[in-house]
Design a protein around this motif. Structure first.
Motif, PDB file in Angstrom:
ATOM      1  N   VAL A   7      30.339  36.700  28.623  1.00 28.97           N
ATOM      2  CA  VAL A   7      31.537  36.948  27.814  1.00 28.97           C
ATOM      3  C   VAL A   7      32.415  38.001  28.486  1.00 28.97           C
ATOM      4  O   VAL A   7      33.642  37.857  28.555  1.00 28.97           O
ATOM      5  N   ALA A   8      31.797  39.049  29.001  1.00 27.09           N
ATOM      6  CA  ALA A   8      32.552  40.107  29.677  1.00 27.09           C
ATOM      7  C   ALA A   8      33.245  39.577  30.926  1.00 27.09           C
ATOM      8  O   ALA A   8      34.406  39.928  31.196  1.00 27.09           O
ATOM      9  N   ILE A   9      32.568  38.737  31.675  1.00 22.00           N
ATOM     10  CA  ILE A   9      33.179  38.152  32.881  1.00 22.00           C
ATOM     11  C   ILE A   9      34.338  37.244  32.492  1.00 22.00           C
ATOM     12  O   ILE A   9      35.394  37.250  33.121  1.00 22.00           O
ATOM     13  N   TRP A  10      34.150  36.441  31.454  1.00 19.16           N
ATOM     14  CA  TRP A  10      35.196  35.524  31.000  1.00 19.16           C
ATOM     15  C   TRP A  10      36.474  36.284  30.632  1.00 19.16           C
ATOM     16  O   TRP A  10      37.584  35.842  30.908  1.00 19.16           O
ATOM     17  N   LYS A  11      36.292  37.446  30.002  1.00 19.95           N
ATOM     18  CA  LYS A  11      37.438  38.247  29.551  1.00 19.95           C
ATOM     19  C   LYS A  11      38.045  39.108  30.663  1.00 19.95           C
ATOM     20  O   LYS A  11      39.116  39.674  30.480  1.00 19.95           O
ATOM     21  N   ASP A  12      37.369  39.210  31.784  1.00 25.41           N
ATOM     22  CA  ASP A  12      37.849  40.040  32.893  1.00 25.41           C
ATOM     23  C   ASP A  12      39.139  39.460  33.482  1.00 25.41           C
ATOM     24  O   ASP A  12      39.273  38.244  33.632  1.00 25.41           O
ATOM     25  N   ASP A  13      40.070  40.324  33.815  1.00 29.67           N
ATOM     26  CA  ASP A  13      41.363  39.896  34.374  1.00 29.67           C
ATOM     27  C   ASP A  13      41.212  39.153  35.698  1.00 29.67           C
ATOM     28  O   ASP A  13      42.084  38.373  36.072  1.00 29.67           O
ATOM     29  N   ARG A  14      40.132  39.393  36.404  1.00 24.80           N
ATOM     30  CA  ARG A  14      39.930  38.761  37.709  1.00 24.80           C
ATOM     31  C   ARG A  14      39.392  37.335  37.618  1.00 24.80           C
ATOM     32  O   ARG A  14      39.290  36.642  38.623  1.00 24.80           O
ATOM     33  N   SER A  15      39.054  36.884  36.408  1.00 20.64           N
ATOM     34  CA  SER A  15      38.445  35.567  36.245  1.00 20.64           C
ATOM     35  C   SER A  15      39.431  34.410  36.336  1.00 20.64           C
ATOM     36  O   SER A  15      39.049  33.302  36.687  1.00 20.64           O
ATOM     37  N   PHE A  16      40.678  34.655  36.001  1.00 24.29           N
ATOM     38  CA  PHE A  16      41.680  33.593  36.012  1.00 24.29           C
ATOM     39  C   PHE A  16      42.963  34.070  36.672  1.00 24.29           C
ATOM     40  O   PHE A  16      43.359  35.216  36.500  1.00 24.29           O
ATOM     41  N   THR A  17      43.586  33.186  37.422  1.00 28.06           N
ATOM     42  CA  THR A  17      44.907  33.424  37.995  1.00 28.06           C
ATOM     43  C   THR A  17      45.781  32.251  37.580  1.00 28.06           C
ATOM     44  O   THR A  17      45.506  31.102  37.941  1.00 28.06           O
ATOM     45  N   ASP A  18      46.799  32.530  36.798  1.00 17.68           N
ATOM     46  CA  ASP A  18      47.693  31.482  36.293  1.00 17.68           C
ATOM     47  C   ASP A  18      46.925  30.368  35.585  1.00 17.68           C
ATOM     48  O   ASP A  18      47.235  29.177  35.740  1.00 17.68           O
TER      49      ASP A  18
END
Length: 74
Positions: A26-37
């Motif tokens: 869950v923490a990884i999913w919410k991390d800003d680095r997990s998705f770009t656009d």
């Protein structure tokens, strides 16, 4: 033959794995680095692979612990 104490330890490791790793996911999913656009990044994919591998190993260890517990003679 494995003792009941070691069997309980293995079960505990399996349970601990299932308590910790989903929360980490869950923490990884919410991390800003997990998705770009809106697209998943390698950061997300690598951590997802680690989580799946850890949950798989934890499940196997837990199942082995349960089997060992049941195999110990009273």
């Amino acid at each position: 033959m494995i003792s009941k104490r070691w069997a309980a330890f293995l079960v505990g490791v399996g349970v601990w794995t299932w308590v910790i790793w989903p929360r980490f996911g869950v923490a990884i999913w919410k991390d800003d680095r997990s998705f770009t656009d809106g697209t998943a990044t390698s950061f997300l994919w690598v951590h997802a692979l680690l989580i799946v591998a850890s949950l798989t190993i934890g499940t196997v260890v837990g199942v082995l612990g349960v089997r060992a517990w049941r195999a110990v003679k009273p």
